[in-house]
Design a protein around this motif. Structure first.
Motif, mmCIF file in Angstrom:
data_model
loop_
_atom_site.group_PDB
_atom_site.id
_atom_site.type_symbol
_atom_site.label_atom_id
_atom_site.label_comp_id
_atom_site.label_asym_id
_atom_site.label_seq_id
_atom_site.Cartn_x
_atom_site.Cartn_y
_atom_site.Cartn_z
ATOM 1 N N THR A 185 7.004 24.278 -35.402
ATOM 2 C CA THR A 185 5.651 24.845 -35.391
ATOM 3 C C THR A 185 4.853 24.343 -36.583
ATOM 4 O O THR A 185 5.404 23.765 -37.526
ATOM 5 N N SER A 186 3.569 24.611 -36.548
ATOM 6 C CA SER A 186 2.692 24.269 -37.663
ATOM 7 C C SER A 186 2.750 25.386 -38.694
ATOM 8 O O SER A 186 1.805 26.158 -38.855
ATOM 9 N N GLY A 187 3.873 25.474 -39.388
ATOM 10 C CA GLY A 187 4.076 26.527 -40.360
ATOM 11 C C GLY A 187 4.565 27.814 -39.718
ATOM 12 O O GLY A 187 4.595 27.960 -38.492
ATOM 13 N N ALA A 188 4.952 28.776 -40.567
ATOM 14 C CA ALA A 188 5.502 30.047 -40.082
ATOM 15 C C ALA A 188 4.444 30.906 -39.409
ATOM 16 O O ALA A 188 4.743 31.660 -38.485
ATOM 17 N N GLN A 189 3.200 30.802 -39.856
ATOM 18 C CA GLN A 189 2.169 31.676 -39.292
ATOM 19 C C GLN A 189 1.911 31.342 -37.831
ATOM 20 O O GLN A 189 1.706 32.239 -37.015
#
Length: 485
Positions: A185-189
């Motif tokens: 993903t594009s970061g955890a958020q």
């Protein structure tokens, strides 16, 4: 003009003003042959800021009711009913009508100030640039040839990176998985957003920690979820609280950051982690484990993640490179049952057609390198020194005016003032003094609390930041300008 907008109702002030003028035009209270009040004079008459009147006039102009001309002021359109008249969209109405909510104003204020002002940043939850593995990443780019495909990759993410993550989490987090159970993903958020959008529906009840980073995310409200907070103490949450909430509200999901939690820095004891897993298994409630910090322990004791203790597949595990390498790589991952990962991957593919091939390649090279151990060791030592520096200066300046948890890892410290204080007003005073932090009220329900992040500032900046924070605190307490110590 005796009318004023009603501040007690939920309708925005600018909308009330626009509707009042529109009705006045229709009823003849505002004649066509006379200009409307200027922005400043109408603001004074209505008792609002000028920006509110600007928004109201923009709304009326978008609807073709008025014209704003230099030298002539604001006038009523002479051809309101002309069907050929060109109109612009009423963007304010579109902005308010969207179901995805904006960040809360204080978060927007913090972001704007950190982007535009030269402040000592004790608010941002990221590492300072001197802690990034910049030199190593430059060496990777210089010494290795990128031969991967620049087209669209697998919807779950690059296979080599997923294999690397499988090896990484087995070695460092004792999680056994396979590439098919990993989504990049594009970061955890983004991972949290995918979970909420794909696995929950409006009206579902979820549990979050109080305080917590999740508490600050508008995505929960945007999705129409019922959010129930559980208080975090120095020993984390009480697992029995989950049972009580589930009996009353049929909890559908639990969001936890059990290791060096954001914002408190606390570590959920092993016994409670085990109890929460037992509760999850007994009632069939999924757990979303957000784990940015477990590798940043300041001791040789490396706490076990919930996912490593999960024998039933009840935990969706989220982590990223943002807090251990660099947020600009935008590499995060979710680990979970293959069917769930495929569902989330399908949604991500619809959103953005997958992740950057180059950043995935760099991330894989970094995680699989011999340098990774060296980097993590240096990072832990540097963060531990900055934590100690923060503690020393908090003690020097605030003494017994403040209490705090001592984090044994991670990048955040949770502080509580012993006297009543408005932390939002303290934020404004601190900005004037040149330092910024995160007020506790944006992260939970407790009063008099603030989060100080020591990962972004140098030791000298931490010293000066605490010094200026104390000066802002004293100004509020004494109502004057005490000399800087």
């Amino acid at each position: 003009m005796e009318w004023k907008p009603d501040r007690k109702i939920k309708k925005p002030l600018y909308t009330q003003i626009a509707e009042y003028i529109e009705n006045g035009i229709i009823e003849g209270r505002f004649p066509v042959d006379k200009p409307l009040p200027s922005e400043r004079s109408l603001a004074d008459l209505c008792g609002v800021n000028r920006s509110t009147v600007v928004a109201a006039y923009s709304e009326l102009e978008a609807n073709g009711l008025i014209e704003r001309k230099k030298g002539s002021g604001t006038i009523i359109s002479r051809d309101i009913w002309d069907l050929t008249k060109k109109r612009i969209p009423s963007w304010n109405r579109y902005i308010e009508a969207g179901t995805f909510l904006p960040n809360i104003p204080v978060m927007q204020r913090i972001r704007k100030q950190t982007d535009e002002s030269d402040l000592i940043n004790l608010a941002s939850g990221e590492l300072s640039s001197d802690l990034f593995p910049n030199e190593f990443l430059r060496d990777i780019l210089a010494a290795n040839q990128f031969t991967s495909n620049l087209g669209y990759d697998h919807q779950q993410g690059n296979l080599e990176l997923r294999k690397t993550i499988v090896d990484h989490v087995r070695k460092y987090r004792e999680i056994v998985t396979e590439p098919a159970s990993v989504l990049i993903t594009s970061g955890a958020q983004q991972a949290i957003h995918l979970v909420i959008e794909c696995l929950l529906k409006p009206g579902d009840a979820v549990v979050v920690e109080d305080p917590s980073y999740s508490y600050s995310l508008p995505i929960f409200k945007s999705a129409g979820l019922k959010v129930f907070p559980l208080t975090v103490t120095k020993n984390g949450i009480n697992p029995a609280g989950i049972i009580d909430l589930h009996k009353k509200h049929q909890i559908k999901m639990i969001f936890l950051n059990p290791i060096f939690q954001n914002p408190t820095g606390t570590l959920l004891p092993y016994k409670q982690r085990k109890e929460i897993l037992d509760i999850s298994s007994k009632f069939g409630i999924p757990i979303i484990e957000d784990d940015p910090y477990s590798l940043l322990s300041f001791s040789d004791d490396h706490p076990a993640t919930l996912k490593s203790m999960d024998s039933n597949g009840n935990v969706l595990y989220i982590s990223s490179l943002s807090k251990i390498a660099a947020p600009g790589l935008r590499i995060g991952w979710i680990i979970g049952p293959t069917s769930v990962i495929e569902r989330l991957a399908d949604a991500k593919q619809q959103f953005d057609f997958g992740h950057s091939s180059i950043s995935q390649w760099v991330g894989s090279q970094f995680l699989s390198s011999d340098y990774f151990d060296v980097h993590i060791h240096l990072l832990r030592e540097e963060l531990r020194k900055r934590r100690d520096t923060l503690i020393n200066h908090l003690n020097d300046y605030f003494g017994n005016k403040i209490k705090y948890y001592i984090p044994m890892g991670g990048i955040h410290m949770w502080c509580e003032f012993k006297r009543d204080i408005d932390e939002i007003l303290l934020l404004e005073e601190s900005i004037k003094e040149g330092v910024i932090f995160a007020p506790g009220s944006i992260l939970g329900t407790r009063k008099r609390c603030i989060r100080i992040t020591y990962g972004r500032a140098t030791e000298e900046q931490i010293h000066q930041g605490v010094r200026h924070l104390f000066h802002a605190y004293e100004k509020m307490r004494l109502g004057q300008n005490p000399p800087l110590r």
